[in-house]
Design a protein around this motif. Structure first.
Motif, mmCIF file in Angstrom:
data_model
loop_
_atom_site.group_PDB
_atom_site.id
_atom_site.type_symbol
_atom_site.label_atom_id
_atom_site.label_comp_id
_atom_site.label_asym_id
_atom_site.label_seq_id
_atom_site.Cartn_x
_atom_site.Cartn_y
_atom_site.Cartn_z
ATOM 1 N N ARG A 53 16.944 -19.762 62.448
ATOM 2 C CA ARG A 53 17.619 -19.202 61.274
ATOM 3 C C ARG A 53 16.617 -18.641 60.276
ATOM 4 N NH1 ARG A 53 22.289 -23.716 60.032
ATOM 5 N NH2 ARG A 53 23.645 -23.155 61.770
ATOM 6 N N TYR A 54 15.506 -19.336 60.108
ATOM 7 C CA TYR A 54 14.466 -18.864 59.199
ATOM 8 C C TYR A 54 13.917 -17.527 59.680
ATOM 9 C CZ TYR A 54 9.978 -18.345 56.946
ATOM 10 O OH TYR A 54 8.910 -17.832 56.261
ATOM 11 N N GLU A 55 13.642 -17.419 60.983
ATOM 12 C CA GLU A 55 13.102 -16.173 61.524
ATOM 13 C C GLU A 55 14.083 -15.025 61.363
ATOM 14 O OE1 GLU A 55 12.006 -17.211 65.499
ATOM 15 O OE2 GLU A 55 10.246 -18.347 64.854
ATOM 16 N N VAL A 56 15.373 -15.281 61.588
ATOM 17 C CA VAL A 56 16.397 -14.242 61.403
ATOM 18 C C VAL A 56 16.466 -13.837 59.933
ATOM 19 C CG1 VAL A 56 18.879 -13.809 61.463
ATOM 20 C CG2 VAL A 56 17.755 -14.852 63.430
ATOM 21 N N SER A 57 16.413 -14.825 59.036
ATOM 22 C CA SER A 57 16.459 -14.518 57.602
ATOM 23 C C SER A 57 15.242 -13.710 57.176
ATOM 24 C CB SER A 57 16.528 -15.812 56.789
ATOM 25 O OG SER A 57 17.720 -16.490 57.047
ATOM 26 N N TYR A 61 15.331 -10.024 55.575
ATOM 27 C CA TYR A 61 14.701 -9.768 54.280
ATOM 28 C C TYR A 61 13.780 -8.555 54.382
ATOM 29 C CZ TYR A 61 11.666 -10.221 50.261
ATOM 30 O OH TYR A 61 10.950 -9.962 49.132
ATOM 31 N N LEU A 62 12.948 -8.515 55.417
ATOM 32 C CA LEU A 62 12.043 -7.381 55.596
ATOM 33 C C LEU A 62 12.816 -6.078 55.790
ATOM 34 C CD1 LEU A 62 9.320 -8.985 57.886
ATOM 35 C CD2 LEU A 62 9.143 -8.423 55.449
ATOM 36 N N HIS A 63 13.910 -6.143 56.550
ATOM 37 C CA HIS A 63 14.739 -4.954 56.774
ATOM 38 C C HIS A 63 15.362 -4.479 55.460
ATOM 39 C CE1 HIS A 63 17.391 -2.147 58.777
ATOM 40 N NE2 HIS A 63 18.410 -2.689 58.147
#
Length: 164
Positions: A53-57, A61-63
């Motif tokens: 979930r952290y990696e997806v978030s 965020y970067l996107h």
């Protein structure tokens, strides 16, 4: 309770050595299964799920920040591009894009532009004015609205270009 304990103790002692070994092994296997599936597996799964979930978030965020920078750059470039064009042209094009028809235009000597719009939906009118303000550095100096019975408005607007 002590009678119950005696019953369990006597029951255990009533088993043969082989039965006691099998029951102890079964208890050990059940203990390991409970420990694994009740404690260890959920904790490891929770950690892995949290990491995913952290990696997806982080990716989202970067996107979002990249898109925001792109949009802001695009809006600034568009505002600079439209600033070179006459205020009357920009206002007319953006009004048409919002489905509004300007009924009368009167340029002012101070670089302002008087516009009259009749029978316009109030939402379209506010969207148009917001678009001019945000994307084209055009400010509303004065706005007069007359509400009609058919849920439309007549507007007299004075616009000016923000000085850069």
């Amino acid at each position: 309770m002590s009678a119950r304990r005696i019953d369990m103790t006597s029951w255990w002692q009533g088993r043969t050595g082989r039965e006691q070994g099998l029951l102890a092994g079964l208890a050990l296997v059940l203990g390991v299964l409970v420990l694994w599936y009740g404690i260890i597996a959920p904790v490891v799964g929770w950690r892995d799920t949290s990491r995913a979930r952290y990696e997806v978030s982080a990716e989202r965020y970067l996107h979002v920040t990249a898109e925001l920078a792109r949009i802001e750059g695009s809006a600034e470039a568009h505002a600079v591009q439209t600033y070179d064009r006459p205020l009357r042209t920009v206002a007319g094009e953006r009004a048409a894009a919002h489905g509004l028809a300007i009924s009368r235009v009167l340029p002012d000597g101070d670089g302002q532009l008087n516009l009259w719009i009749e029978a316009a939906p109030a939402g379209s009118l506010t969207d148009w004015l917001s678009d001019l303000d945000r994307n084209h550095a055009v400010r509303v100096e004065r706005l007069t609205l007359d509400r009609r019975a058919d849920r439309l408005v007549n507007a007299q607007i004075v616009l000016r270009r923000e000085v850069r």
